[in-house]
Design a protein around this motif. Structure first.
Motif, mmCIF file in Angstrom:
data_model
loop_
_atom_site.group_PDB
_atom_site.id
_atom_site.type_symbol
_atom_site.label_atom_id
_atom_site.label_comp_id
_atom_site.label_asym_id
_atom_site.label_seq_id
_atom_site.Cartn_x
_atom_site.Cartn_y
_atom_site.Cartn_z
ATOM 1 N N LEU B 103 0.845 -1.205 0.000
ATOM 2 C CA LEU B 103 0.000 0.000 0.000
ATOM 3 C C LEU B 103 0.886 1.263 0.000
ATOM 4 O O LEU B 103 1.984 1.263 0.554
ATOM 5 C CB LEU B 103 -0.906 0.015 1.242
ATOM 6 C CG LEU B 103 -1.953 -1.098 1.300
ATOM 7 C CD1 LEU B 103 -2.658 -1.097 2.656
ATOM 8 C CD2 LEU B 103 -2.986 -0.912 0.194
ATOM 9 N N PRO B 104 0.405 2.320 -0.611
ATOM 10 C CA PRO B 104 1.218 3.554 -0.657
ATOM 11 C C PRO B 104 1.256 4.259 0.711
ATOM 12 O O PRO B 104 0.334 4.118 1.503
ATOM 13 C CB PRO B 104 0.480 4.412 -1.682
ATOM 14 C CG PRO B 104 -0.943 3.963 -1.599
ATOM 15 C CD PRO B 104 -0.919 2.487 -1.272
ATOM 16 N N ILE B 105 2.337 4.945 0.936
ATOM 17 C CA ILE B 105 2.459 5.749 2.172
ATOM 18 C C ILE B 105 2.223 7.208 1.793
ATOM 19 O O ILE B 105 2.942 7.787 0.967
ATOM 20 C CB ILE B 105 3.853 5.577 2.814
ATOM 21 C CG1 ILE B 105 4.006 4.140 3.304
ATOM 22 C CG2 ILE B 105 4.045 6.560 3.956
ATOM 23 C CD1 ILE B 105 5.376 3.806 3.835
ATOM 24 N N ASP B 106 1.147 7.734 2.366
ATOM 25 C CA ASP B 106 0.798 9.139 2.049
ATOM 26 C C ASP B 106 1.772 10.072 2.777
ATOM 27 O O ASP B 106 1.801 10.113 4.008
ATOM 28 C CB ASP B 106 -0.645 9.397 2.514
ATOM 29 C CG ASP B 106 -1.117 10.790 2.099
ATOM 30 O OD1 ASP B 106 -0.299 11.545 1.524
ATOM 31 O OD2 ASP B 106 -2.292 11.112 2.363
ATOM 32 N N PRO B 107 2.605 10.819 2.039
ATOM 33 C CA PRO B 107 3.584 11.700 2.724
ATOM 34 C C PRO B 107 2.905 12.832 3.496
ATOM 35 O O PRO B 107 3.537 13.446 4.353
ATOM 36 C CB PRO B 107 4.439 12.225 1.580
ATOM 37 C CG PRO B 107 3.605 12.091 0.362
ATOM 38 C CD PRO B 107 2.689 10.931 0.568
ATOM 39 N N GLN B 108 1.628 13.117 3.142
ATOM 40 C CA GLN B 108 0.898 14.171 3.866
ATOM 41 C C GLN B 108 0.578 13.735 5.290
ATOM 42 O O GLN B 108 0.451 14.567 6.188
ATOM 43 C CB GLN B 108 -0.425 14.475 3.145
ATOM 44 C CG GLN B 108 -0.254 14.979 1.723
ATOM 45 C CD GLN B 108 0.235 16.425 1.668
ATOM 46 O OE1 GLN B 108 -0.209 17.229 2.451
ATOM 47 N NE2 GLN B 108 1.172 16.688 0.776
ATOM 48 N N GLN B 109 0.439 12.385 5.473
ATOM 49 C CA GLN B 109 0.062 11.897 6.809
ATOM 50 C C GLN B 109 1.266 11.932 7.739
ATOM 51 O O GLN B 109 2.401 11.716 7.305
ATOM 52 C CB GLN B 109 -0.465 10.468 6.708
ATOM 53 C CG GLN B 109 -1.993 10.412 6.636
ATOM 54 C CD GLN B 109 -2.500 8.993 6.469
ATOM 55 O OE1 GLN B 109 -1.778 8.112 6.025
ATOM 56 N NE2 GLN B 109 -3.752 8.776 6.848
ATOM 57 N N SER B 110 0.971 12.183 9.018
ATOM 58 C CA SER B 110 2.063 12.142 10.002
ATOM 59 C C SER B 110 2.496 10.666 10.168
ATOM 60 O O SER B 110 1.681 9.769 9.967
ATOM 61 C CB SER B 110 1.579 12.705 11.334
ATOM 62 O OG SER B 110 0.453 11.991 11.780
#
Lengths: 398, 176
Positions: B103-110
């Motif tokens: 799954l992708p890691i959203d860079p916006q998320q902490s």
């Protein structure tokens, strides 16, 4: 007896005629010559005629008669106006009667001599008088003309002086009102200066207040920071509490039926922790708002102190400008007052000038009337001279 | 203002809240069990959120939860092994499910800051979580089997119930 009476008659005639002859000569000499001559000369001739008539009756006096005839003819011509003629005289063969007659001729000739000289003098004097009165009349005519011109010029000058005086009066009034206005402006600018100095002190007060506000806001900001740190600590505690509660829940669940009661307690603890966390989140939000508010307050106070700075500069400039303006207005007021004073002096000068013009006008009028009187007198004199001259006309004296 | 709302400084308010809570609790105890679902029909799972997904773990496999705390990064390791943490003196490997599941890691998320500790197949892992939610009962019948390799299935409210045994058995976890 008759001879005696005749002789007596002749003597009487001679005696009676002599005063007449002498009177005529006296009259001529006393200046009334034309009249005197007119009366005396025919009288003298008539007397000579009487003497001739008497001598003719004597018959023996033939030379005497011819001499008398000569005398009569000469005197008749003299009476016609020729004063150059003289009675003929005899130097030899004189009888007593002829000698007397000869003496009479000599006396008459002397009288004629005198009369001719006087008439000549009269004629010349009258000529001179005529020329002089002519010159005087010309002079008075010029004088009257010039006096009239002078009068016109004086009238014109008086009008001009009056106009100038009106202008000067108006100038004085205007200068006066300018001076009053300037005085008012000076007092207004003084109150302006007071307002400026009050504004400056007000600005100083505002500056101090703004600085106080800035200090207070900094203190508030520090306190907010400290509260934030405390809240962070509380938050961490809440997180730990929650973790503990979750662990308790997990353990209770794993324990199965026996853990049920424990599970409820663990849920309660977790709820508390969640509430705690929510509260800290709210506090954090409020703190954030406080922080933003203090930041903007700091910026606003900085702008405020800048505004106060520029306001102070502007007010100082305004003060300087008002000061300069006040000085300029004061100068203007002084100048206007000087103008007013000098125009008042000018008004006095104009009044003096008007009075002088009035005096000159009066003098000119007087001059004209007295010159006219002189002219009339000279005219009369001239007419008199002309009458005398007319009377003298016909006399041959040279 | 906020203090008034919270009632922290208000002794009476705190008292009232405590009484209310006790009353609720008493009510809960006193209430007859309306739907006595047999314990055997239930699976108790610990739910947590990671990325955009919610996962559930059988509490029997769970050893505890904790804040992630200080973590030492691992280098030259598979991307799902993100670091090691100290759990009461023992080293535990921090494990990120997202790269493991592709799954992708959203860079916006902490980055995740909590961990669920699990044990099985000789492995002890600290699964990264954005937020550990709750221990909750799930009807076994509600878990619909999905074509997911490491999950027992997905519940009606989109909770992915993980199959920890299958997960821990994966060969990729075994490092030589």
């Amino acid at each position: 007896m008759r001879r005696v009476s005749n002789r007596y008659f002749v003597f009487n005639v001679l005696i009676g005629t002599l005063p007449s002859l002498l009177g005529a000569a006296g009259l001529a000499l006393s200046g009334a010559l034309p009249l005197g001559a007119a009366l005396a000369l025919p009288t003298f001739a008539f007397v000579l005629s009487l003497m001739l008539a008497w001598l003719s009756s004597q018959r023996f006096h033939q030379p005497l008669v011819s001499l008398l005839e000569d005398y009569i003819a000469t005197m008749r011509r003299v009476a016609e106006g020729d004063f150059r003629l003289r009675l003929p005289l005899r130097n030899e063969g004189l009888t007593q009667e002829l000698g007397s007659l000869n003496q009479l001729g000599q006396a008459a000739n002397a009288a004629l001599e005198r009369m001719q000289a006087v008439a000549l003098d009269f004629t010349r004097a009258l000529d001179r008088l005529e020329a002089d009165t002519q010159a005087i009349l010309e002079a008075t005519a010029r004088q009257i003309q010039m006096a009239n011109e002078q009068d016109a010029v004086v009238t014109e000058t008086t009008a001009t002086v009056n106009e100038v005086r009106a202008t000067v009066t108006e100038t004085a009034e205007r200068a006066q009102s300018v001076a009053e206005t300037a005085q008012l402006s000076v007092s207004i600018s003084k109150s302006g200066l007071e307002a400026v100095s009050e504004t400056i002190s007000g600005m100083d007060l505002i500056r101090r207040k703004v600085e106080d506000i800035a200090d207070n806001i900094l203190v508030l900001s520090e306190h907010t920071q400290q509260i934030g740190e405390i809240i962070a600590a509380v938050n961490a505690l809440a997180d730990q509490s929650r973790m503990l509660a979750l662990n308790a829940s997990v353990e209770a669940a794993r324990a199965g039926e026996e853990g049920k009661g424990f599970a409820v307690v663990a849920l309660e603890v977790r709820n508390l922790a969640d509430q705690n966390r929510d509260a800290t989140v709210q506090v954090r939000e409020i703190l954030g708002e406080i922080q933003r508010a203090t930041n903007s307050a700091v910026m606003v106070t900085e702008e405020g102190s800048k505004g106060v700075d520029s306001g102070q500069t502007l007010v100082n400039k305004a003060g300087e400008s008002i000061n300069e303006l006040a000085r300029a207005i004061e100068d203007a007021a002084l100048a206007a007052m000087q103008i007013a004073a000098s125009t008042r002096q000018q008004t006095i000068g104009m009044d003096q000038l008007t009075n002088a013009m009035r005096t000159i006008k009066h003098a000119t009028t007087e001059t004209v009337s007295s010159t006219m009187m002189v002219e009339a007198s000279v005219q009369r004199l001239r007419e008199a001279a002309q009458r005398v001259k007319a009377a003298l006309r016909g006399l041959v004296v040279e | 203002m906020i203090w008034d709302e919270l009632g922290w400084d208000d002794e009476g308010q705190r008292q009232r809240l405590a009484e209310e809570r006790l009353r609720q609790r008493a009510k809960a105890y006193a209430a007859p069990e309306v739907d006595p679902t047999p314990e055997a029909a239930l699976l108790r799972v610990l739910s947590f959120r990671l990325g955009d997904e919610r996962y559930g773990l059988d509490v029997q496999a769970v050893r505890g939860v904790r804040p992630l705390g200080q973590m030492a990064r691992l280098f030259q390791a598979p991307p799902f092994y993100v670091g090691v943490i100290n759990q009461r003196g023992q080293m535990m490997t921090a494990f990120d499910l997202r790269p493991f599941f592709g799954l992708p890691i959203d860079p916006q998320q902490s980055p995740p800051d909590e961990a669920v500790l699990v044990e099985g197949q000789g492995l002890r892992l600290a699964l990264l979580a954005h937020r550990v939610e709750d221990v909750q009962p799930v009807l076994r019948a509600d878990i619909s089997a999905a074509a997911l390799r490491y999950a027992r299935g997905v519940t009606s409210d989109r909770l992915i119930v993980l199959d920890l045994e299958a997960l821990l058995s994966d060969e990729r976890l075994r490092l030589t």
